[in-house]
Motif scaffolding. Sequence first.
Motif, PDB file in Angstrom:
ATOM      1  N   SER A 106      35.334 -30.221  14.022  1.00 27.65           N
ATOM      2  CA  SER A 106      36.239 -29.498  14.927  1.00 27.65           C
ATOM      3  C   SER A 106      36.024 -29.910  16.375  1.00 27.65           C
ATOM      4  CB  SER A 106      36.036 -27.988  14.776  1.00 27.65           C
ATOM      5  OG  SER A 106      36.313 -27.579  13.450  1.00 27.65           O
ATOM      6  N   LEU A 107      34.754 -30.065  16.769  1.00 33.35           N
ATOM      7  CA  LEU A 107      34.464 -30.492  18.140  1.00 33.35           C
ATOM      8  C   LEU A 107      34.986 -31.912  18.385  1.00 33.35           C
ATOM      9  CD1 LEU A 107      32.993 -30.111  20.859  1.00 33.35           C
ATOM     10  CD2 LEU A 107      30.928 -31.013  19.765  1.00 33.35           C
ATOM     11  N   VAL A 108      34.813 -32.771  17.415  1.00 32.61           N
ATOM     12  CA  VAL A 108      35.276 -34.159  17.546  1.00 32.61           C
ATOM     13  C   VAL A 108      36.784 -34.206  17.701  1.00 32.61           C
ATOM     14  CG1 VAL A 108      35.502 -36.366  16.332  1.00 32.61           C
ATOM     15  CG2 VAL A 108      33.305 -35.166  16.349  1.00 32.61           C
ATOM     16  N   GLU A 147      39.266 -35.763  23.024  1.00 31.49           N
ATOM     17  CA  GLU A 147      39.983 -37.023  22.780  1.00 31.49           C
ATOM     18  C   GLU A 147      39.044 -38.239  22.702  1.00 31.49           C
ATOM     19  OE1 GLU A 147      43.257 -39.425  21.964  1.00 31.49           O
ATOM     20  OE2 GLU A 147      42.982 -37.249  21.935  1.00 31.49           O
ATOM     21  N   PRO A 148      38.087 -38.405  23.631  1.00 28.61           N
ATOM     22  CA  PRO A 148      37.185 -39.571  23.518  1.00 28.61           C
ATOM     23  C   PRO A 148      36.396 -39.573  22.210  1.00 28.61           C
ATOM     24  CG  PRO A 148      37.029 -38.578  25.694  1.00 28.61           C
ATOM     25  CD  PRO A 148      37.816 -37.634  24.858  1.00 28.61           C
ATOM     26  N   LEU A 149      35.897 -38.391  21.806  1.00 25.99           N
ATOM     27  CA  LEU A 149      35.144 -38.311  20.557  1.00 25.99           C
ATOM     28  C   LEU A 149      36.040 -38.593  19.358  1.00 25.99           C
ATOM     29  CD1 LEU A 149      32.889 -35.157  21.155  1.00 25.99           C
ATOM     30  CD2 LEU A 149      32.233 -37.573  21.252  1.00 25.99           C
ATOM     31  N   ARG A 150      37.291 -38.144  19.433  1.00 25.75           N
ATOM     32  CA  ARG A 150      38.218 -38.371  18.320  1.00 25.75           C
ATOM     33  C   ARG A 150      38.479 -39.865  18.125  1.00 25.75           C
ATOM     34  NH1 ARG A 150      43.464 -39.010  17.311  1.00 25.75           N
ATOM     35  NH2 ARG A 150      43.984 -39.045  19.532  1.00 25.75           N
ATOM     36  N   ILE A 151      38.628 -40.584  19.238  1.00 23.35           N
ATOM     37  CA  ILE A 151      38.851 -42.030  19.153  1.00 23.35           C
ATOM     38  C   ILE A 151      37.608 -42.735  18.613  1.00 23.35           C
ATOM     39  CG2 ILE A 151      39.305 -44.106  20.508  1.00 23.35           C
ATOM     40  CD1 ILE A 151      40.985 -42.374  22.393  1.00 23.35           C
ATOM     41  N   TYR A 173      17.165 -17.028   8.217  1.00 26.06           N
ATOM     42  CA  TYR A 173      16.905 -18.101   9.185  1.00 26.06           C
ATOM     43  C   TYR A 173      16.494 -19.392   8.484  1.00 26.06           C
ATOM     44  CZ  TYR A 173      14.730 -20.562  13.118  1.00 26.06           C
ATOM     45  OH  TYR A 173      14.385 -21.501  14.065  1.00 26.06           O
ATOM     46  N   PHE A 174      15.837 -19.259   7.333  1.00 25.40           N
ATOM     47  CA  PHE A 174      15.359 -20.433   6.611  1.00 25.40           C
ATOM     48  C   PHE A 174      16.320 -20.901   5.524  1.00 25.40           C
ATOM     49  CE2 PHE A 174      11.202 -18.457   7.908  1.00 25.40           C
ATOM     50  CZ  PHE A 174      10.891 -19.416   8.849  1.00 25.40           C
ATOM     51  N   VAL A 175      17.059 -19.978   4.898  1.00 27.02           N
ATOM     52  CA  VAL A 175      17.844 -20.345   3.712  1.00 27.02           C
ATOM     53  C   VAL A 175      19.298 -20.689   4.025  1.00 27.02           C
ATOM     54  CG1 VAL A 175      16.360 -18.907   2.295  1.00 27.02           C
ATOM     55  CG2 VAL A 175      18.523 -17.967   3.132  1.00 27.02           C
ATOM     56  N   CYS A 176      19.814 -20.229   5.153  1.00 28.58           N
ATOM     57  CA  CYS A 176      21.229 -20.478   5.463  1.00 28.58           C
ATOM     58  C   CYS A 176      21.424 -21.902   5.989  1.00 28.58           C
ATOM     59  CB  CYS A 176      21.726 -19.481   6.505  1.00 28.58           C
ATOM     60  SG  CYS A 176      21.875 -17.792   5.881  1.00 28.58           S
ATOM     61  N   PRO A 177      22.538 -22.533   5.622  1.00 30.72           N
ATOM     62  CA  PRO A 177      22.827 -23.879   6.151  1.00 30.72           C
ATOM     63  C   PRO A 177      22.946 -23.854   7.664  1.00 30.72           C
ATOM     64  CG  PRO A 177      24.271 -23.354   4.293  1.00 30.72           C
ATOM     65  CD  PRO A 177      23.553 -22.083   4.654  1.00 30.72           C
ATOM     66  N   VAL A 178      22.533 -24.934   8.280  1.00 30.83           N
ATOM     67  CA  VAL A 178      22.655 -25.071   9.731  1.00 30.83           C
ATOM     68  C   VAL A 178      24.074 -25.524  10.036  1.00 30.83           C
ATOM     69  CG1 VAL A 178      21.790 -26.238  11.788  1.00 30.83           C
ATOM     70  CG2 VAL A 178      20.214 -25.657   9.925  1.00 30.83           C
ATOM     71  N   GLU A 179      24.844 -24.674  10.718  1.00 32.23           N
ATOM     72  CA  GLU A 179      26.248 -24.964  11.001  1.00 32.23           C
ATOM     73  C   GLU A 179      26.516 -24.892  12.493  1.00 32.23           C
ATOM     74  OE1 GLU A 179      28.357 -22.125   8.660  1.00 32.23           O
ATOM     75  OE2 GLU A 179      28.185 -23.310   6.815  1.00 32.23           O
ATOM     76  N   PHE A 180      27.560 -25.596  12.894  1.00 33.06           N
ATOM     77  CA  PHE A 180      27.951 -25.607  14.307  1.00 33.06           C
ATOM     78  C   PHE A 180      29.077 -24.610  14.521  1.00 33.06           C
ATOM     79  CE2 PHE A 180      30.349 -27.299  17.947  1.00 33.06           C
ATOM     80  CZ  PHE A 180      29.323 -27.363  18.883  1.00 33.06           C
TER      81      PHE A 180
END
Length: 421
Positions: A133-135, A139-143, A268-275
Motif C-alpha cells: 500500500s505504501l509503495v 509515485e517514485p516507489l511505485r516506479i 507481541y510474539f505470535v502475531c505477524p509483523v504488519e505495516f
Amino acid sequence: KQTSHSELKDGASDSDSKVDSGPPEVPVTSDDTPEVLNKALSGLSSRWRNWWVRGILTMAMISFFFFIIYMGPIVLMMIVLCVQIKCFQEIIHIGYSVYHSYHLPWFRSLSWYFLLCVNYFFYGETVTDYFFSLVQREEPLRILSKYHRFISFALYLTGFCMFVLSLVKKHYRLQFYMFGWTHVTLLIVVTQSHLIIHNLFEGMIWFIVPISCVICNDIMAYMFGFFFGRTPLIKLSPKKTWEGFIGGFFATVVFGILLSYVMAGYRYFVCPVEFNNDTNRFQVDCEPSELFQLTDYVLPKMELRWLYPFQIHSVALSAFASIMGPFGGFFASGFKRAFKIKDFANTIPGHGGIMDRFDCQYLMATFVNVYIASFIRGPNPSKVIQQLLALRPDQQLYIFNSLKTHLTERGLLPALERAAA
C-alpha cells in the motif's frame, strides 16, 4: 595453431600459480580478550580460563539479544542486516588475506558491489511484498517497484562486465576462483539473512524460538562436552563429542518446549509483523490463530492438558537445531581447516568472529522458512487483496463478477440469489 599454442602457454602459466599449490596460511589473529578478564583469570589453567571467558561473553551476548527483542521488529531487522554485512566481510577478508600478494584489481570493490546488488534485489522484493500500500501510494516507489527486477538485473550485469574488464593475464583462474568465492558467500550469507527476515514477518516467535534453540544447543553441547565429553564426534571438530551432542539434543528439546509455552501466550510474539498504512508504523496485534491457543490432547494412556499446538512444532525446530544445525558448524570448521585458521575473526573474545557464532543459524533459517511454507502458512487474504487492487478496473470487475457467481452457486450468497430471482 599459433593461437592454440599461445592459449596452452597461458594455461600452463595459469596452472603454475599458487592456486593449485594450496592456499597460503592466513595470518593468526591476536588475542583480543579484555585486559580486565586476563588479570582476573590469570591464575587459572588455559582450559578453565577459556571456559570463563566464553561464559561471560555468552551471557553478555544473551543480554544484548534480550535487549534487541525488547526494542521491537525494526531493530531486529537492522541487527540481522548488520550481522549479514559483518559475516560477509569476514569471509571475503579471508579470501583477500590469502591471495593478497596477487594484488587482484577490483576484487574487494566488486565483492561489496555484488553485496549491494543482491541486497537491493532481496530487500526490494520484501518492500514490495509487505509494504504494498505504501509503495502504491508513493509515485517514485511505485516506479521502482514496477521495474525492480529489471533494475536489479542491470546492476548485476554492470558488476559482471566490470569483472570481465578486470581480468588480468596469467591470473584468470585465480580471478574466476575468487568470483565464485564471492557468489558462494552471497548465497550462504545474504540469502539466509533474507529468509530470517521473512520468518520474522510471520511472527517474532518464529524468529526467537529457532535462534534460541540453536544458542541453547551450542551452550549445552559445550557444557556436556566440557564436563562429560570422552568420545570424539567428528574429525572436523576434534573438541566435539558424542556426549555433548546427545546432551545438547535433549536439553534443547526441553528448552524449546518450555520457551514456546511461555511465548505462545503473548500476542507481541505470535502475531505477524504488519505495516499499518494509517500510522505508517509496524504493528504486532491480532487475534492469535489456533496454533497459539491452549488445546487438550488425548494420547493412549495419557492426557495432555493446556498445551499449545506450537509446542509440538517446537519439537521439530529443536530437533533440527540439535541434529542438523551443528552441521553448519562442521561445514565452517572444514572451511577454516582448509585455510589453516582457528576463527573467522577475533571480534568476540573466546568465540571468534560473528560468523563463528552464526554458522548454524543460517542453516536453521532455511529450515524454518521451508517448514512454515510446507506446514504452517496458508493463503494470505491481505496479499490477495493487495494484488487485486493493483489490477485495472475492468480486471477487478471481472474477478468480482466471477467470485460472486462462484459464491452464489455454492449457496454462500442466498440474499443475492433471491434478489436475482
